[in-house]
Design a protein around this motif. Structure first.
Motif, short mmCIF file in Angstrom:
data_model
loop_
_atom_site.label_atom_id
_atom_site.label_comp_id
_atom_site.label_asym_id
_atom_site.label_seq_id
_atom_site.Cartn_x
_atom_site.Cartn_y
_atom_site.Cartn_z
N MET A 171 38.95 57.46 44.07
CA MET A 171 39.58 56.38 43.30
C MET A 171 40.32 56.94 42.09
SD MET A 171 39.21 53.55 44.90
CE MET A 171 39.35 52.15 43.82
N ASP A 172 39.71 57.90 41.41
CA ASP A 172 40.36 58.52 40.25
C ASP A 172 41.65 59.22 40.66
OD1 ASP A 172 38.33 57.63 38.61
OD2 ASP A 172 37.27 59.54 38.59
N SER A 173 41.62 59.91 41.78
CA SER A 173 42.80 60.61 42.28
C SER A 173 43.90 59.61 42.62
CB SER A 173 42.42 61.43 43.50
OG SER A 173 43.55 62.06 44.03
N LEU A 174 43.54 58.51 43.25
CA LEU A 174 44.52 57.47 43.57
C LEU A 174 45.15 56.93 42.30
CD1 LEU A 174 45.94 55.42 45.40
CD2 LEU A 174 43.91 53.99 45.23
N GLN A 229 33.92 58.05 43.59
CA GLN A 229 34.75 57.76 42.43
C GLN A 229 35.90 58.76 42.30
OE1 GLN A 229 34.55 55.02 40.49
NE2 GLN A 229 36.42 55.73 39.53
N ALA A 230 35.71 59.98 42.73
CA ALA A 230 36.75 61.00 42.63
C ALA A 230 38.00 60.59 43.41
CB ALA A 230 36.23 62.35 43.11
N LYS A 238 40.84 49.07 40.18
CA LYS A 238 39.72 49.25 41.12
C LYS A 238 39.23 47.90 41.62
CE LYS A 238 35.20 51.29 41.71
NZ LYS A 238 34.11 52.07 41.14
N GLU A 239 39.10 46.93 40.72
CA GLU A 239 38.67 45.59 41.12
C GLU A 239 39.69 44.95 42.07
OE1 GLU A 239 37.37 41.27 39.25
OE2 GLU A 239 37.94 42.87 37.87
N LEU A 240 40.97 45.09 41.76
CA LEU A 240 42.02 44.55 42.63
C LEU A 240 41.93 45.16 44.02
CD1 LEU A 240 45.77 44.09 41.75
CD2 LEU A 240 45.07 45.12 43.89
N LEU A 241 41.83 46.47 44.08
CA LEU A 241 41.80 47.15 45.38
C LEU A 241 40.58 46.77 46.20
CD1 LEU A 241 43.03 50.71 44.38
CD2 LEU A 241 44.35 48.88 45.45
N THR A 242 39.40 46.73 45.56
CA THR A 242 38.19 46.42 46.31
C THR A 242 38.11 44.94 46.70
OG1 THR A 242 36.92 46.19 44.27
CG2 THR A 242 36.84 48.33 45.37
N SER A 243 38.70 44.07 45.89
CA SER A 243 38.67 42.64 46.20
C SER A 243 39.78 42.21 47.16
CB SER A 243 38.80 41.81 44.92
OG SER A 243 37.73 42.05 44.06
N GLU A 244 40.96 42.77 46.98
CA GLU A 244 42.13 42.31 47.74
C GLU A 244 42.43 43.16 48.97
OE1 GLU A 244 43.53 39.47 46.97
OE2 GLU A 244 42.46 39.19 45.08
#
Length: 95
Positions: free
Chosen positions: A54-57, A51-52, A34-40
């Protein structure tokens, strides 16, 4: 190195930058992913509000069911996003 070689090295470096934060440096925990995706990928993830999603991804990336994302699973995601971006720009370059 060529542009493509530099790009590949960058993908590997980014994966390890986040995977080394907690535990196994060869896998991303859900929080690291999650941190990687939101930062990069902020432009891509700015549309994901819940959040659902992100959880599904995460669940779709975790093909071996170990609750972590290894490099191969991560590269599957990078490949899918790259294909989608290519198709998007290919369809919109004439506009």
């Amino acid at each position: 190195m060529s542009d493509l070689e530099n790009s590949l090295a960058t993908i590997i470096e980014v994966f390890h930058k986040y995977s080394e934060k907690e535990g196994d440096k060869h896998k991303l925990k859900k929080s690291e992913l999650k941190e990687l995706l939101t930062s990069e990928l902020p432009t891509l993830t700015e549309h994901v509000r819940d959040q659902a999603t992100m959880d599904s991804l995460f669940e779709s990336l975790d093909t071996d069911g170990d609750s972590e994302c290894d490099f191969q699973e991560f590269m599957t995601f990078v490949t899918m996003v790259t294909i989608c971006c290519h198709e998007f720009f290919e369809h919109h370059e004439d506009e």
